[in-house]
Design a protein around this motif. Sequence first.
Motif, short mmCIF file in Angstrom:
data_model
loop_
_atom_site.label_atom_id
_atom_site.label_comp_id
_atom_site.label_asym_id
_atom_site.label_seq_id
_atom_site.Cartn_x
_atom_site.Cartn_y
_atom_site.Cartn_z
N GLU A 1 39.26 126.42 12.49
CA GLU A 1 37.00 126.04 12.67
C GLU A 1 37.50 126.82 13.52
OE1 GLU A 1 37.59 121.50 11.42
OE2 GLU A 1 37.54 121.71 13.33
N VAL A 2 37.37 127.14 14.82
CA VAL A 2 37.02 127.92 15.39
C VAL A 2 37.65 129.42 15.21
CG1 VAL A 2 36.77 128.66 17.89
CG2 VAL A 2 37.21 126.34 17.71
N THR A 3 38.26 130.17 14.68
CA THR A 3 38.97 131.19 14.20
C THR A 3 37.55 132.01 13.07
OG1 THR A 3 40.93 131.00 14.59
CG2 THR A 3 40.42 132.64 13.07
N ASN A 4 37.60 130.81 12.13
CA ASN A 4 37.37 130.79 10.99
C ASN A 4 35.82 131.07 11.11
OD1 ASN A 4 38.93 130.87 9.23
ND2 ASN A 4 38.32 128.24 8.47
N ALA A 5 35.00 130.27 12.88
CA ALA A 5 33.64 130.24 12.90
C ALA A 5 33.66 131.83 13.53
CB ALA A 5 33.38 129.14 13.39
N ASN A 6 34.22 131.96 13.86
CA ASN A 6 34.05 133.39 15.14
C ASN A 6 35.45 133.77 14.98
OD1 ASN A 6 32.32 132.14 17.25
ND2 ASN A 6 33.84 130.54 17.03
N LYS A 7 35.26 135.01 13.96
CA LYS A 7 35.88 136.23 13.14
C LYS A 7 35.95 137.32 14.37
CE LYS A 7 34.67 134.57 9.28
NZ LYS A 7 35.78 133.86 8.82
N SER A 8 35.64 137.42 15.18
CA SER A 8 36.33 138.28 16.40
C SER A 8 37.27 137.98 17.46
CB SER A 8 34.83 138.73 17.69
OG SER A 8 34.50 136.74 18.33
N CYS A 9 37.75 136.09 17.11
CA CYS A 9 38.71 135.83 17.95
C CYS A 9 39.58 135.02 17.23
CB CYS A 9 38.36 135.21 18.91
SG CYS A 9 39.55 135.09 20.48
N GLU A 10 40.67 134.99 17.49
CA GLU A 10 41.74 134.58 16.61
C GLU A 10 42.23 132.94 17.97
OE1 GLU A 10 45.95 134.56 13.54
OE2 GLU A 10 45.93 136.02 15.70
N VAL A 11 42.40 131.73 17.10
CA VAL A 11 42.70 131.26 17.92
C VAL A 11 44.23 130.64 17.89
CG1 VAL A 11 42.38 128.72 19.25
CG2 VAL A 11 40.62 130.23 18.44
N ILE A 12 45.43 130.81 18.52
CA ILE A 12 46.30 130.74 18.71
C ILE A 12 46.43 129.02 19.14
CG2 ILE A 12 49.13 130.70 18.74
CD1 ILE A 12 48.30 133.84 17.61
N ILE A 13 47.85 128.15 18.95
CA ILE A 13 47.46 126.87 19.49
C ILE A 13 48.87 126.50 19.46
CG2 ILE A 13 47.41 124.99 17.55
CD1 ILE A 13 46.10 123.15 19.95
N GLY A 14 49.60 125.53 20.29
CA GLY A 14 51.28 124.81 20.49
C GLY A 14 51.06 124.13 21.46
N SER A 15 52.85 123.79 21.67
CA SER A 15 52.85 123.04 22.59
C SER A 15 54.24 122.93 22.64
CB SER A 15 52.50 121.68 22.20
OG SER A 15 51.78 120.24 23.49
N THR A 16 54.37 121.19 23.55
CA THR A 16 55.90 121.60 23.70
C THR A 16 57.24 120.79 22.20
OG1 THR A 16 55.41 119.00 24.34
CG2 THR A 16 56.75 121.35 25.91
N HIS A 17 55.88 120.25 20.81
CA HIS A 17 56.06 119.87 20.00
C HIS A 17 54.65 119.32 19.88
CE1 HIS A 17 56.15 116.37 23.03
NE2 HIS A 17 55.77 115.42 22.39
#
Length: 590
Positions: free
Chosen positions: A545-561
């Motif tokens: 959602e944040v990536t689509n709203a802010n075309k200047s930045c790609e948000v990548i999210i991760g975790s242990t699981h």
Amino acid sequence: MATGADHGLKKIVWQRIKDTIIADCKKWNILILDDFTTRLLSSCCKMSDLMSEGITILENLFKNREPVPDMKAIYFMAPTVECIDAFINDFKPKPKYKAAYVFFTDYCPDELFDKMKKNCAKHIKKCKEINISFLPQEAQVFTCENPEAFRKIYSEVSQDREKMLEKIADQIVTLCATLDEYPGVRYKRESTPGYGKMLAELVDNKLARHYELDEITTKKEKTPAQLLIVDRALDPVSPILHELTYQAMAYDLIPINDNTYQYKMKDGSKKEALLNEEDELWVKLRHMHIAEVTEQIPKLVKDISASRGEKQQGDGKITIGALSQLMKKMPAFRKQVTQKTVHLHLAEDLMGHFQKNVEKLCKAEQDLAVGADAEGQKVKDPMRTLLPVLLHQHDTTDKIRAVLLYIFSLNGTTAENLNKLIQNVKIEDKDGYIQNWNQLGVPILSSSNYSRKVARRDRSEQETYNVSRWTPVIKDIMEDAVENKLDVKDWPYQSECPSAWNGSRAVSARQKHKGSSPADMKSGSRLIIFFLGGVSYSEMRCAYEVTNANKSCEVIIGSTHILTPRSLLEDIYNLGKKPMETFTIEEGRV
């Protein structure tokens, strides 16, 4: 910008594997994998992709294999004792293959490398570390594939915490290397018990060391990227709530194993479907609210009926050309009809759960989480909100979730009240489902000195559903970071700050931080979020959602699981157990 259409992270990983492994070994068609690299390849390519690159034989490193002494083999494996020993066994006493081309997922410790060289040096034609020790789960989601990390990090009796944090840091570094990023690393100040800060320091040091050792002539400068290390305790609410977007709801309410959904057809036969990014309809629907998904159902039914009607139409006179065109379209046609059928069943399945049980829970959960009702009136007595849930015949797990939301809303309750709640839910002998949250640093007793209340963005003007008013805390943090409004006092940099994310281009931790617009940043910058202790599907959705709203930045999210509410409760409960004494929630009871 990466999207679900081209599978983002998966596409990048697959390209790296092709460039670093397959391109170097084009003539050899035996590929030997360990358990992790098998999952890694499965996550980013199909067997047909491998075959098109000349790989025709896939083997498991740990299984008995017939020797092929006239052929060379590619080994793609993690640098572990088990993998090195299995590799050595392939060449001792008699070699299974003519030669070996060895590729490690990440840095191989000297002692393991020396052991391998001592035993098999003459058989090894190439040995290389390619820096991919994470799994790309979705276009913008990755994991370390390490659910046991939760207990090893947060348990008060853990003896493996430092070792596990080191391993996770190594995995995060390989993600950054794969993306060719050298980000500024930040963490939440004053978080308890402080493992986020420890991990940030490890990652920052390992990144510096990685780019110093990299095969480049000049030292790599920081790239326009940020890496935020987030402790699970920052937001205990989001992974406990009943989330009503399609993907999160499905993984919460339906037993989906290895992304496989099982459903029954009208004739009683059972079908299976993979919920992944090969399914275009899944990508389109997964972040929609269930109310919006159900609006799509009549259209899906109409499309399926129309498609079947088209297939049956005709006057019996089919030309060779028309038949040829029809045959070409058939696989795609079948795939589209199958996808629509799957989601018709899944949406109906979810609505059945919602109407039977979940709808009654959602209002109370939302009021407790938000601290106000749907009309915006503050909840003055959270116990009055909780009581109907406790008095209703909900299953024990749902009651535990509601009790936790009540406790979180108060930032802890009294010992007397806690005991009454535990007795009401009838988990006196399993109170670890609630008590063990304190090992994450989440206050369960109001006498706790530390408060987890965080300032939230005002979203009162945004349109939403009454049963879905809560917004995960991480979305606020993502938006603040992208807009360069994340306070350096609360989120300090572990070392230097990349200039593209620095509003004044030279801000120290002692100066007041000024924001800058996303337009001030370089195009194509990345924000990488890493959740220590698991990430929920609702938080994954926020990255898109944040990536689509802010075309200047790609948000990548991760975790242990990746977490579901039930798996998180199991993780919490098992914090109080010794390593071999684990306990699993059963459907409907604990």
